[in-house]
Design a protein around this motif. Structure first.
Motif, PDB file in Angstrom:
ATOM      1  N   LEU A  13     -22.122 -11.142   8.238  1.00  0.00           N
ATOM      2  CA  LEU A  13     -20.867 -11.482   7.574  1.00  0.00           C
ATOM      3  C   LEU A  13     -20.882 -11.074   6.105  1.00  0.00           C
ATOM      4  O   LEU A  13     -19.854 -10.667   5.559  1.00  0.00           O
ATOM      5  CB  LEU A  13     -20.575 -12.966   7.739  1.00  0.00           C
ATOM      6  CG  LEU A  13     -20.338 -13.404   9.193  1.00  0.00           C
ATOM      7  CD1 LEU A  13     -20.141 -14.910   9.283  1.00  0.00           C
ATOM      8  CD2 LEU A  13     -19.161 -12.669   9.814  1.00  0.00           C
ATOM      9  N   SER A  14     -22.040 -11.135   5.465  1.00  0.00           N
ATOM     10  CA  SER A  14     -22.157 -10.662   4.080  1.00  0.00           C
ATOM     11  C   SER A  14     -21.917  -9.164   4.015  1.00  0.00           C
ATOM     12  O   SER A  14     -21.213  -8.672   3.120  1.00  0.00           O
ATOM     13  CB  SER A  14     -23.543 -10.973   3.514  1.00  0.00           C
ATOM     14  OG  SER A  14     -23.753 -12.351   3.462  1.00  0.00           O
ATOM     15  N   PHE A  15     -22.476  -8.444   4.960  1.00  0.00           N
ATOM     16  CA  PHE A  15     -22.291  -6.991   4.998  1.00  0.00           C
ATOM     17  C   PHE A  15     -20.826  -6.646   5.212  1.00  0.00           C
ATOM     18  O   PHE A  15     -20.319  -5.686   4.626  1.00  0.00           O
ATOM     19  CB  PHE A  15     -23.181  -6.373   6.085  1.00  0.00           C
ATOM     20  CG  PHE A  15     -23.246  -4.881   6.010  1.00  0.00           C
ATOM     21  CD1 PHE A  15     -23.848  -4.254   4.927  1.00  0.00           C
ATOM     22  CD2 PHE A  15     -22.711  -4.095   7.017  1.00  0.00           C
ATOM     23  CE1 PHE A  15     -23.905  -2.870   4.852  1.00  0.00           C
ATOM     24  CE2 PHE A  15     -22.762  -2.713   6.955  1.00  0.00           C
ATOM     25  CZ  PHE A  15     -23.366  -2.099   5.867  1.00  0.00           C
ATOM     26  N   ASN A  16     -20.122  -7.446   6.033  1.00  0.00           N
ATOM     27  CA  ASN A  16     -18.678  -7.227   6.214  1.00  0.00           C
ATOM     28  C   ASN A  16     -17.950  -7.354   4.878  1.00  0.00           C
ATOM     29  O   ASN A  16     -17.038  -6.565   4.591  1.00  0.00           O
ATOM     30  CB  ASN A  16     -18.086  -8.234   7.212  1.00  0.00           C
ATOM     31  CG  ASN A  16     -18.428  -7.920   8.637  1.00  0.00           C
ATOM     32  OD1 ASN A  16     -18.848  -6.815   8.962  1.00  0.00           O
ATOM     33  ND2 ASN A  16     -18.272  -8.895   9.508  1.00  0.00           N
ATOM     34  N   ASN A  17     -18.321  -8.334   4.079  1.00  0.00           N
ATOM     35  CA  ASN A  17     -17.701  -8.485   2.760  1.00  0.00           C
ATOM     36  C   ASN A  17     -17.974  -7.279   1.876  1.00  0.00           C
ATOM     37  O   ASN A  17     -17.097  -6.822   1.153  1.00  0.00           O
ATOM     38  CB  ASN A  17     -18.194  -9.756   2.073  1.00  0.00           C
ATOM     39  CG  ASN A  17     -17.427 -10.979   2.500  1.00  0.00           C
ATOM     40  OD1 ASN A  17     -16.471 -10.896   3.268  1.00  0.00           O
ATOM     41  ND2 ASN A  17     -17.842 -12.128   2.020  1.00  0.00           N
ATOM     42  N   ILE A  18     -19.184  -6.759   1.945  1.00  0.00           N
ATOM     43  CA  ILE A  18     -19.526  -5.580   1.146  1.00  0.00           C
ATOM     44  C   ILE A  18     -18.720  -4.371   1.627  1.00  0.00           C
ATOM     45  O   ILE A  18     -18.149  -3.631   0.817  1.00  0.00           O
ATOM     46  CB  ILE A  18     -21.038  -5.302   1.193  1.00  0.00           C
ATOM     47  CG1 ILE A  18     -21.778  -6.441   0.479  1.00  0.00           C
ATOM     48  CG2 ILE A  18     -21.373  -3.953   0.561  1.00  0.00           C
ATOM     49  CD1 ILE A  18     -23.280  -6.441   0.695  1.00  0.00           C
ATOM     50  N   LEU A  19     -18.658  -4.176   2.932  1.00  0.00           N
ATOM     51  CA  LEU A  19     -17.882  -3.056   3.479  1.00  0.00           C
ATOM     52  C   LEU A  19     -16.401  -3.154   3.114  1.00  0.00           C
ATOM     53  O   LEU A  19     -15.745  -2.136   2.874  1.00  0.00           O
ATOM     54  CB  LEU A  19     -18.019  -2.995   4.998  1.00  0.00           C
ATOM     55  CG  LEU A  19     -19.360  -2.525   5.542  1.00  0.00           C
ATOM     56  CD1 LEU A  19     -19.367  -2.617   7.074  1.00  0.00           C
ATOM     57  CD2 LEU A  19     -19.632  -1.089   5.117  1.00  0.00           C
ATOM     58  N   ASN A  20     -15.882  -4.380   3.073  1.00  0.00           N
ATOM     59  CA  ASN A  20     -14.474  -4.595   2.732  1.00  0.00           C
ATOM     60  C   ASN A  20     -14.257  -4.741   1.225  1.00  0.00           C
ATOM     61  O   ASN A  20     -13.154  -5.042   0.787  1.00  0.00           O
ATOM     62  CB  ASN A  20     -13.931  -5.822   3.470  1.00  0.00           C
ATOM     63  CG  ASN A  20     -13.852  -5.578   4.961  1.00  0.00           C
ATOM     64  OD1 ASN A  20     -13.398  -4.528   5.399  1.00  0.00           O
ATOM     65  ND2 ASN A  20     -14.298  -6.540   5.746  1.00  0.00           N
ATOM     66  N   ASP A  21     -15.321  -4.543   0.457  1.00  0.00           N
ATOM     67  CA  ASP A  21     -15.272  -4.573  -1.002  1.00  0.00           C
ATOM     68  C   ASP A  21     -14.706  -5.885  -1.531  1.00  0.00           C
ATOM     69  O   ASP A  21     -13.897  -5.911  -2.461  1.00  0.00           O
ATOM     70  CB  ASP A  21     -14.465  -3.386  -1.531  1.00  0.00           C
ATOM     71  CG  ASP A  21     -14.808  -3.052  -2.966  1.00  0.00           C
ATOM     72  OD1 ASP A  21     -15.952  -3.321  -3.389  1.00  0.00           O
ATOM     73  OD2 ASP A  21     -13.928  -2.526  -3.682  1.00  0.00           O
TER      74      ASP A  21
END
Length: 75
Positions: A13-21
């Motif tokens: 879920l953290s990586f999703n936040n990074i991908l979605n900036d």
């Protein structure tokens, strides 16, 4: 203070936040990950911690102050 029962879910879920900036002034924070947990139907709980049992170490000076107070209490 954050505690995650499952590290992999937190990473995903953290990586999703990074991908979605999802950032604030170019900085990424943990708290928006909580929103991802909610959006993904994950359980989110909170527990209150009494202020005298909580210590924030946001600077080296705070660590030194804690150590001084701790050492005084041990004597």
């Amino acid at each position: 203070y954050y505690y995650f029962k499952n590290a992999q879910t937190f990473f995903d879920l953290s990586f999703n936040n990074i991908l979605n900036d999802v950032n604030v002034d170019g900085m990424f924070y943990i708290s928006p990950v909580i929103n991802q947990f909610i959006l993904n139907n994950k359980t989110v709980k909170y527990f209150e911690i009494e202020s005298e049992k909580y210590h924030s170490f946001y600077s080296p000076q705070m660590v030194l102050e804690f150590e001084r107070n701790f050492n005084k209490q041990q004597k």
